[in-house]
Design an enzyme around this catalytic site. Structure first.
Site, short mmCIF file in Angstrom:
data_model
loop_
_atom_site.label_atom_id
_atom_site.label_comp_id
_atom_site.label_asym_id
_atom_site.label_seq_id
_atom_site.Cartn_x
_atom_site.Cartn_y
_atom_site.Cartn_z
CG HIS A 102 -48.65 16.79 -36.14
ND1 HIS A 102 -49.03 16.13 -35.08
CD2 HIS A 102 -48.24 15.72 -37.16
CE1 HIS A 102 -48.76 14.73 -35.22
NE2 HIS A 102 -48.32 14.37 -36.40
CG ASP A 160 -43.85 20.86 -34.99
OD1 ASP A 160 -42.58 20.25 -35.17
OD2 ASP A 160 -44.72 20.38 -35.27
CD GLN A 167 -42.28 16.29 -41.03
OE1 GLN A 167 -41.71 16.06 -41.96
NE2 GLN A 167 -43.06 15.42 -40.23
CE LYS A 213 -41.99 12.91 -38.49
NZ LYS A 213 -42.87 12.55 -37.28
CB CYS A 227 -51.40 13.98 -37.00
SG CYS A 227 -51.29 12.04 -36.71
#
Lengths: 154, 408
Positions: B125, B202, B205, B228, B366
């Site tokens: 991203h 990261d 997700q 999220k 993104c």
């Protein structure tokens, strides 16, 4: 589906599927590039100026049906127009897509571009409809009028 | 159905899922952009502002203590959720983006120099690219990119070849927001550590889909966004190994991060306080704690199994549509499907689906370098959560078939 069919009118779908004046020009005098950082859509407009008029114009793009059709119709309506006439048409289109004349019928002068009227119900898509026009006029905007268009932006 | 979770009952916990769009029931398939919030989270937020609202760490009055306790309890809850060794390893930030910027600036700026290398992947991203470019511009470090295969998995041989004594940081998505790929991060952490590099994951997700254990992964940093994870926007988390955090200078200066301020010299708090300048999103932290408690009340492995089944089912349905191409066919995926439909731009897909009450995302998500890698500028993305159903996947499929006819 009514707002949808108003957005995706036959003529839009047709220009999307069979874009007119697609590709670069061999002898273009200038080209303008536009992109929408929001969605990554890209357009390049090529044109050839001769004695103050747009003698030839074409485009290449990666974008949605709205941006593709608007660019295609733009090349058709601007070919042969003087720079001043072209700028006037852009201003007229913008007025009818945005707040100024957003509720009025498209004037005859705009021809097939009236098919873009459905975009007014989808504010997020107005940028799509003006992408190619900005690519052209941001580059052509050497005149005071052009600059004014730029400053007000979409 | 291979699992026993009661989706109808879960859906009742999420009021917004009962929205009607132009008379049709909402089909919310944009969970990778942000997830919806259960009543438990909304109530916790309201209760906090009704009963405990005050600024934290500085007042001595009743409400200030309640607010401070609630905020610090949320930190403990997050620490438990990630299985951090101690709650001081949890820093509250605005979200994943701010979290990565914090690490890039407080770790990258002071510890990286000319010729040092930062390993990223093609599928990152922009939030895990641009902060590192800022480090490179300032310090003369270089980005190295781990490529992806056609199926959307990382090229592990290339990763091994890229690792060297120059590699200082490996920063990558635990799960890809565009491809859904779950990366083999544990093995990658081991390899990176063997070269002396540290690893940032990261988790934006990942956390909403499956349990994460930072001690088991042994990563140096882990970041995610609360929104999220079925909580509110504006509150997210940086996990960092305590010794690592202890060695780092502050990210932002301000109130609440200092021990003593004089015009000549200021001394800073220990982590995590050092990295939390100013009044944080107290309500957001409390809500995040509530979201984690809510998830704790569900059988997470059953949810994961349910989502996996839903992904398989939806993938099967979409694959039958002529001209539809799915990007991201990794063997291990979170429940999202990015695709293109021949002759129809993703934006047009999203607009027409919206008219049927179906919310998806269209664009580059993104991840422009990834899209460029595949030679496309945009994809449509349907992303699922455990509250989505097979019926919704069927509605998506039916609408897509209609779009093919419209644009045919």
């Amino acid at each position: 589906m009514s707002e949808l069919t108003e957005l995706y009118q036959e003529i839009i779908l047709d220009h999307n599927k069979y874009p007119r004046n697609y590709g670069s020009l061999v002898d273009f005098t200038a080209k303008g590039e536009g992109n929408n950082p929001l969605c990554g859509d890209e357009v390049t407009v090529y044109w050839k100026l001769g004695s103050g008029a747009i003698e030839a114009i074409s485009f290449q793009a990666r974008g949605c049906a709205i941006s593709q059709a608007s660019a295609s119709m733009m090349t058709r309506i601007l070919k042969g127009k003087s720079v001043a006439e072209a700028q006037e048409l852009f201003q007229l289109l913008r007025r009818h897509l945005t707040q100024a004349d957003g509720d009025k019928e498209f004037p005859e002068k705009l021809g097939d571009l009236a098919a873009l009227a459905g975009v007014r119900k989808y504010p997020a898509r107005i940028k799509c409809a003006t992408l190619a026009w900005h690519a052209l006029f941001d580059k052509m905007g050497g005149s005071a009028q052009g600059r004014e268009l730029l400053i007000r932006g979409d | 159905m291979t699992t026993t979770i009661d989706v109808a009952s879960i859906r009742r916990d999420f009021p917004i899922l009962h929205t009607r769009v132009g008379g049709r029931p909402l089909v919310y398939l944009d969970n990778a952009a942000t997830t919806q919030k259960p009543v438990a989270v909304l109530s916790a937020l309201e209760k906090h502002y009704k009963e405990s609202n005050a600024n934290i760490h500085r007042g001595v009055h009743y409400l200030a203590e309640r607010a401070t306790d609630a905020y610090e309890l949320a930190r403990k809850t997050v620490a438990g959720f990630l299985n951090a060794a101690r709650s001081e390893e949890i820093i509250f930030v605005r979200g994943t983006t701010e979290g990565i910027n914090l690490i890039a600036q407080s770790y990258g700026f002071p510890f990286l120099g000319e010729g040092d290398e930062i390993l990223l992947t093609t599928m990152e991203h922009h939030a895990n690219i641009v902060p590192w470019q800022l480090v490179c511009e300032r310090n003369g470090a270089k980005l190295r990119i781990i490529p992806v295969t056609d199926s959307g998995e990382l090229d592990m041989e290339a990763f091994t070849a890229l690792l060297s004594e120059r590699t200082k940081i490996v920063s990558l998505a635990h799960a890809s927001n565009a491809l859904g790929t779950v990366n083999p991060v544990k093995a990658m952490v081991d390899k990176a550590h063997a070269c002396g590099a540290i690893v940032l994951l990261d988790g934006a997700q990942a956390v909403g889909h499956f349990p994460v254990d930072v001690q088991d992964l042994d990563c140096d940093f882990y970041v995610f966004s609360g929104h999220k994870l079925f909580s509110t926007t504006g509150a997210g988390v940086v996990y960092g190994k305590y010794d690592r955090l202890q060695s780092m200078p502050p990210f932002q200066g301000g109130g609440d991060m200092i021990n003593k301020v004089t015009f000549e010299k200021t001394t800073y708090k220990r982590p995590p306080g050092r990295f939390e300048a100013g009044t944080p999103n107290i309500g957001g932290a409390v809500a995040l704690g509530a979201a984690i408690e809510y998830l704790g009340g569900l059988d997470r492995l059953a949810l994961l199994e349910y989502e996996h089944d839903l992904l398989q089912y939806a993938t099967g349905l979409l694959s039958e549509i002529e001209g539809l191409k799915i990007y991201g066919r990794a063997s291990e995926k979170v429940s999202l499907i990015s695709f293109t439909l021949e002759g129809v731009h993703p934006h047009d897909i999203a607009t027409v689906l919206d008219a049927d009450g179906i919310a998806i995302r269209a664009g580059h998500h993104c991840t422009q370098p990834l899209h460029r890698h595949y030679g496309i500028s945009a994809t449509a993305r349907a992303s699922f959560a455990y509250y989505n159903t097979r019926e919704e996947a069927e509605k998506l499929t039916a609408s897509l078939k209609k779009i093919k006819l419209l644009f045919g």
